[in-house]
Every structure is written in structure tokens, then in C-alpha cells.
Scaffold this active site. Structure first.
Site, PDB file in Angstrom:
ATOM      1  N   CYS A 387      -6.062   2.739  -1.378  1.00  0.00           N
ATOM      2  CA  CYS A 387      -6.735   2.098  -1.067  1.00  0.00           C
ATOM      3  C   CYS A 387      -7.646   2.849  -1.210  1.00  0.00           C
ATOM      4  O   CYS A 387      -8.161   2.716  -2.585  1.00  0.00           O
ATOM      5  CB  CYS A 387      -6.913   1.343  -0.106  1.00  0.00           C
ATOM      6  SG  CYS A 387      -7.336   0.377   0.004  1.00  0.00           S
ATOM      7  N   HIS A 513      -1.763  -1.170  -0.010  1.00  0.00           N
ATOM      8  CA  HIS A 513      -0.520  -0.345   0.162  1.00  0.00           C
ATOM      9  C   HIS A 513       0.907  -0.403   0.478  1.00  0.00           C
ATOM     10  O   HIS A 513       1.107  -1.105   0.796  1.00  0.00           O
ATOM     11  CB  HIS A 513      -1.412  -1.104   2.378  1.00  0.00           C
ATOM     12  CG  HIS A 513      -2.789  -0.590   2.347  1.00  0.00           C
ATOM     13  ND1 HIS A 513      -3.526   0.585   3.243  1.00  0.00           N
ATOM     14  CD2 HIS A 513      -3.725  -1.257   2.544  1.00  0.00           C
ATOM     15  CE1 HIS A 513      -4.203   0.591   3.390  1.00  0.00           C
ATOM     16  NE2 HIS A 513      -5.145  -0.790   2.466  1.00  0.00           N
ATOM     17  N   GLU A 515       2.188   1.933   1.518  1.00  0.00           N
ATOM     18  CA  GLU A 515       3.132   2.152   3.041  1.00  0.00           C
ATOM     19  C   GLU A 515       3.612   1.007   3.455  1.00  0.00           C
ATOM     20  O   GLU A 515       4.654   1.340   4.638  1.00  0.00           O
ATOM     21  CB  GLU A 515       2.531   3.193   3.823  1.00  0.00           C
ATOM     22  CG  GLU A 515       1.208   2.269   4.251  1.00  0.00           C
ATOM     23  CD  GLU A 515       0.093   2.737   3.476  1.00  0.00           C
ATOM     24  OE1 GLU A 515       0.100   2.618   2.108  1.00  0.00           O
ATOM     25  OE2 GLU A 515      -1.183   2.228   4.088  1.00  0.00           O
TER      26      GLU A 515
HETATM   27  N1  GLN Z   1     -12.940   0.921   2.567  1.00  0.00           N
HETATM   28  C1  GLN Z   1     -12.628   0.169   1.168  1.00  0.00           C
HETATM   29  C2  GLN Z   1     -12.399  -1.150   1.011  1.00  0.00           C
HETATM   30  O1  GLN Z   1     -12.644  -1.857   2.281  1.00  0.00           O
HETATM   31  C3  GLN Z   1     -11.500   0.367   1.352  1.00  0.00           C
HETATM   32  C4  GLN Z   1     -10.479  -0.080   2.755  1.00  0.00           C
HETATM   33  C5  GLN Z   1      -8.975   0.363   2.873  1.00  0.00           C
HETATM   34  O2  GLN Z   1      -8.186   1.573   2.706  1.00  0.00           O
HETATM   35  N2  GLN Z   1      -8.322  -0.103   3.618  1.00  0.00           N
HETATM   36  O3  GLN Z   1     -12.458  -1.467   0.013  1.00  0.00           O
END
Ligand code: GLN
Length: 542
Positions: A387, A513, A515
Site C-alpha cells: 500500500c 494489503h 497480508e
Molecule cells: N496513506 C496512503 C493512502 O491513503 C496509504 C494508505 C495505506 O498504506 N493503507 O493512499
């Protein structure tokens, strides 16, 4: 189990102190019952007043675990999904905030027909109706409900009253209570003390709940005398007093320990479930791989919330699953990105075999993460960006390969002249899954001939998201011309879901994600291949 059998309910409460690992214990019981051939669903009642943990700081609450339907939930739901096959939805995490929101909404719309609205019966009815609804949606044999918090908490009372009423309605042998407690060891007296547990049970009995099984968290084995004493004071057979010692190596030992203490057998007896014993051989092999690895790798996770041990829970677990699969031990250095800004990459990353940059929000530590990605790219160290970690890889590439030194995400610099990560117009129209945040499972098309393709072995995959910002399509051409590979795209090709680096042994960033979908005995393919690449790198540098 035959379809006509009544649904069974297990309620897990906690006493004396918080952080006893109720979620883990409930999940471990789920594992054992599943290995007996039963279909289990787990859920959590959280007595706090937040509507969901989505807005809670990872410092306070640990990781926010995202479900397929986009629900932002407590990290215990991560244990539930990892330890069992149950696929959870937003109905599996009920908070007081949701209950009161619903009750007050009904009051405003006149649904209570002018009656005085009260905790009993209106709040308790709302809680019970959620449980009934969940039961009606499920085709499982057992629902295990964990009640968050500690017995005696004011916010927990309506939940306890509701489950007491519910157990009366469904009858003995269809519902049971398990109480998890702490039996502390007093060094000065040289003995285990049962009084806090006695008082916690007394509190439950005041409400009208008599636990059927007591699980005692303890640092020392429970002697037969202690078991007898607890049995007497807590009003249950000695056999139902179960010991749960601190695990020596890994949380995945918990189901095996509880099986030794016959927890699943007692539960089946209480609920009159006639099922064969659990065959835990495969699980045991997985645990053995963790405890006795044949080799070892050292990975760095460069994050922001590293002081909170649960902030990156699912990432750590996924790395553990993948390492066990490859029979390797894992030394995981959790590095605060700001220390990289201060002490430099060579100092902190010079001896690692792979670098993970996990998700995150806000600009603190971002420059340290970018430095870590640059280090991985230029030194051939395997890199896995999750992410925010993918966004970091893109920013680093734009700055250091394309020479756009001011490139950034508009999250960190709204005025950047190279907004390579930005809010997309399409994104702003998404409202059904939580405002501008892209949440929950989305399909991703994997591009042939890439690392992602090699890992997944599938053209189309489904992965969970939780972010606002996206790869800015205006820079697609320049970036791909310079060697960035777009290895995953949304089905309409409008969103970049994965990036890689041509010519690097293993460098991958994903906007989702992964994970949240790794399991002990079936690790996520991207984690699996990342760990494999780290092992190869460690062989090269050995
Ligand atoms: N802050 C980033 C976004 O909102 C990544 C978010 C995250 O890693 N879950 O796109």
C-alpha cells in the site's frame, strides 16, 4: 454435522485484566473445532463507543483489520480469519457505538412507538437481534462470540446481559460460557493466587452468568490443589479448569496447548456434539518449522508505528507463515523510518536480506522509507511495498530514476510539481464503500511475465484495499519507458495495483494489503515469493 442440528453458541469473556489474548484463545478454539469437522464462525462484540476502529490510532489499538466487504475491524478478526476458514463480514464485529447508533436511529424514527427507550430491553434486544441475524445468514455449526474488555467494565454490561438472556432462550447444551482469566504468581509468597479469578467469576454470577469452563492464563503450571480450589470457588468440575501457559515460541502453539488440556473435548461434551477428535498433524508440522528452522533470514520492516507491537500484526504473521513454508527462521527488525533519516541506510539496512515497507498514513518517516526503497533498488535487496510501500516505491523511482527530485504524493505535498501519487477523479466518486477511501476486496488483473504472475499463477486475483491515493496515470508512460513494470491493473485498466522493477531480482509494490489473506498453512503467494527471494539473497551474501 446434519443440517437439522441446532446452532451452538460459545461466549468467551475475560476477567481480571485486559490483553489476556481472548481473541487468540477464541480463534484457537475455532481451529480445534474446525479440525473436528465442525463449521465455525467467530465474531467480536466490542463494548467501546466508537462505531468502528477505522478512525482509531494504530498506537492505541494496533492494526485495523480490513474484511472483504470493506469493514474496518478489530485486529482480533485477523486472528479469526487466520486460525479458521471462516470468511467474516461487517456483521462479525459489533461495537457499542453501532448498537447505540441503531437504537437512537430507531428512537428518532418512532419505531419504539412512544415507549421509554432503555438499556434493557432495547439495547439488549438490538444486541440479540444482531446475533440472531448472523446465525440466520450462516450455514455453520457453531458461532463463537468474544466479548471485548474485562468483566466489570461498565460498557460491557449490556453485552453480558444480552448473552445471558440469549443463552436462556436457546437452552442449555446450545449455549455455553468460557471465561478467560489471569492467575498471577506472587513471587514474595511463592504461589499462584486465585482470588482475582474468584472475584471475576462472582461478578459474572451477579449478572446471572455461570461459566462452564475457566481458562487460566498463567506463568506457572496449575497444581491439582489450585485447580480444586478454583473448581470449588468457581462452581465447576475440576476438569473444566484449564491451564493456558504463556507460549514459549509462537502463538500458533496455543491450539496445541489447549488441545492437550482437552478444551475442545469439554466443549463438545457440554454442547452435546458427537464429532471425531481433531487431527492437528499439519498444524503441528507448521509449528515445528517455526521452532526448529533449518536456516534463518533477516528482514527489515521500515514503518512508522513500530513501537506498538500489534500495529503491523498481519504483516508480521504473513512473514511468519511464508518463512515456515520455506523452512526458514525469521529475524524481523522493526525499524522506525525516522531513524533511517537520522542514521542512514547502510547503518540500518546493511545486513538485511529483504526490506518491507508496510502501509501507513501521514508524512512522518516518509523520507526514511523512500531512502529504504532506494537502497533496495540500487543494491538488489528484495523489496516488498504494501500500500503506502508501493506509493513510496513509485515516488523513489520518479525522483531517482527519472530525476524528478520534487516528486511526491499529494498526501505529503499538495503542491508538488510531480504528483506521481494523487487522488484520482474516479476515486472521488466512490461512495458506497466508505467515502473517498478505497476499502475492501477489488479484483486485480495480473500481467503475464511478471514477478506477480510467477507468484499468483493466476490472471485474476482479489485483494483487500484501504487507501485514498493512487498511482497517477499521467505518469504511466514516462515511468514504464524508464523501466517501471505495471504488473497489476484493475479490470478496466484504470488503476495501477502493482508495480515492479525490470532487472531487479525481486522488487514489488502492491496498492492492496495481501497480508489480510495469508494463513498459517497456506501463506500468501506474494509473501511466499518475497521470502524465497530473501533466502536467495542471503545465500548470495553469506
Ligand atoms: N496513506 C496512503 C493512502 O491513503 C496509504 C494508505 C495505506 O498504506 N493503507 O493512499
Amino acid at each position: 454435522m446434519s443440517e437439522t442440528k441446532a446452532m451452538k453458541y460459545i461466549f468467551v469473556t475475560g476477567g481480571v485484566v485486559s490483553s489476556l489474548g481472548k481473541g487468540l484463545t477464541a480463534a484457537s478454539l475455532g481451529t480445534l473445532l474446525e479440525h473436528r469437522g465442525l463449521k465455525v464462525v467467530l465474531q467480536k462484540y466490542d463494548p467501546y463507543l466508537n462505531v468502528d476502529p477505522g478512525t482509531m490510532s494504530p498506537y492505541q489499538h494496533g492494526e485495523v483489520y480490513v474484511l472483504e466487504d470493506g469493514a474496518e475491524t478489530d485486529l482480533d478478526l485477523g486472528h479469526y480469519e487466520r486460525f479458521t476458514g471462516s470468511r467474516l463480514t461487517r456483521s462479525n464485529n459489533v461495537t457499542s457505538g453501532q448498537i447505540y447508533e441503531a437504537v437512537l436511529g430507531k428512537e428518532r424514527s418512532g419505531e419504539y412507538l412512544g415507549k421509554t427507550v432503555q438499556v434493557i430491553p432495547h439495547v439488549t434486544d438490538e444486541i440479540k437481534s444482531r446475533l440472531k441475524k448472523l446465525a440466520a445468514q450462516q450455514t455453520c455449526d457453531i458461532i463463537i462470540t468474544e466479548i471485548g474488555g474485562t468483566t466489570g467494565d461498565i460498557e460491557g454490561l449490556p453485552f453480558l446481559e444480552a448473552i445471558r438472556q440469549f443463552s436462556q432462550e436457546v437452552g442449555t447444551h446450545n449455549a455455553m460460557f468460557i471465561h478467560l482469566t489471569l492467575v498471577p504468581y506472587l513471587k514474595a509468597a511463592g504461589e499462584l493466587k486465585t482470588k482475582p479469578t474468584q472475584q471475576s467469576i462472582a461478578k459474572l454470577r451477579e449478572i446471572g452468568i455461570q461459566p462452564n469452563i475457566l481458562i487460566c492464563r498463567t506463568e506457572h503450571p496449575l497444581s491439582i490443589d489450585i485447580r480444586n480450589k478454583l473448581s470449588l470457588f468457581c462452581n465447576m468440575p475440576t476438569d473444566n479448569v484449564i491451564e493456558q501457559m504463556d507460549v514459549a515460541h509462537t502463538i500458533y502453539e496455543v491450539p496445541l496447548m489447549l488441545q492437550k488440556e482437552k478444551l475442545d473435548k469439554l466443549v463438545c461434551k457440554q454442547l452435546k456434539l458427537d464429532v471425531p477428535p481433531a487431527n492437528m498433524e499439519k498444524w503441528q508440522r507448521f509449528v515445528q518449522q517455526i521452532i526448529f528452522p533449518s536456516k534463518k533470514i533477516r528482514l527489515a520492516m521500515v514503518g512508522k508505528y513500530v513501537e506498538h507491537q500489534d500495529a503491523y500484526k498481519s504483516v508480521v504473521e504473513s512473514l511468519t507463515h511464508a518463512s515456515a513454508e520455506h523452512s526458514t527462521g525469521l529475524e524481523l527488525l522493526q525499524i522506525d523510518a525516522e531513524t533511517i533519516e537520522r542514521d542512514g541506510t547502510e547503518e540500518l539496512l546493511g545486513k538485511v536480506h529483504g526490506i518491507v515497507v508496510p502501509g501507513g498514513f501521514g508524512d512522518r518517516g516518509v523520507e526514511g522509507k523512500i531512502a529504504a526503497a532506494a537502497y533496495a533498488r540500487t543494491k538488489g535487496v528484495p523489496y516488498f511495498g504494501l500500500c503506502l510501500g508501493m506509493q513510496i516505491a513509485v515516488i523513489e523511482f520518479a525522483r531517482n530514476v527519472l530525476g524528478w527530485t520534487s516528486a511526491n504524493s499529494t498526501e505529503f505535498d499538495a503542491a508538488t510539481s510531480y504528483p506521481v501519487i494523487a487522488l484520482l477523479d474516479e476515486q472521488k466518486t466512490i461512495t458506497q464503500k466508505g467515502g473517498t477511501m478505497r476499502l475492501g476486496a477489488w479484483e486485480c488483473r495480473v500481467q503475464p511475465g511478471t514477478l506477480a504472475w510467477a507468484a499468483y499463477g493466476a490472471e485474476s486475483v482479489s485483494e483487500r484495499h484501504r487507501h485514498r491515493y493512487e498511482f497517477n496515470n499521467n505518469y504511466r508512460e514516462s515511468m514504464t519507458n524508464a523501466g517501471l513494470v505495471l504488473s497489476g491493473l484493475s479490470p478496466d485498466s484504470k488503476l495501477v495495483e502493482m508495480v515492479e522493477l525490470s532487472g531487479h531480482p525481486w522488487y514489488l509494490g502492491c496498492q492492496f494489503h495481501p497480508e489480510f489473506q495469508s494463513k498459517p498453512t497456506s501463506p500468501h503467494p506474494l509473501f511466499s515469493d518475497f521470502v524465497k527471494a530473501a533466502i536467495e539473497f542471503s545465500n548470495l551474501t553469506a
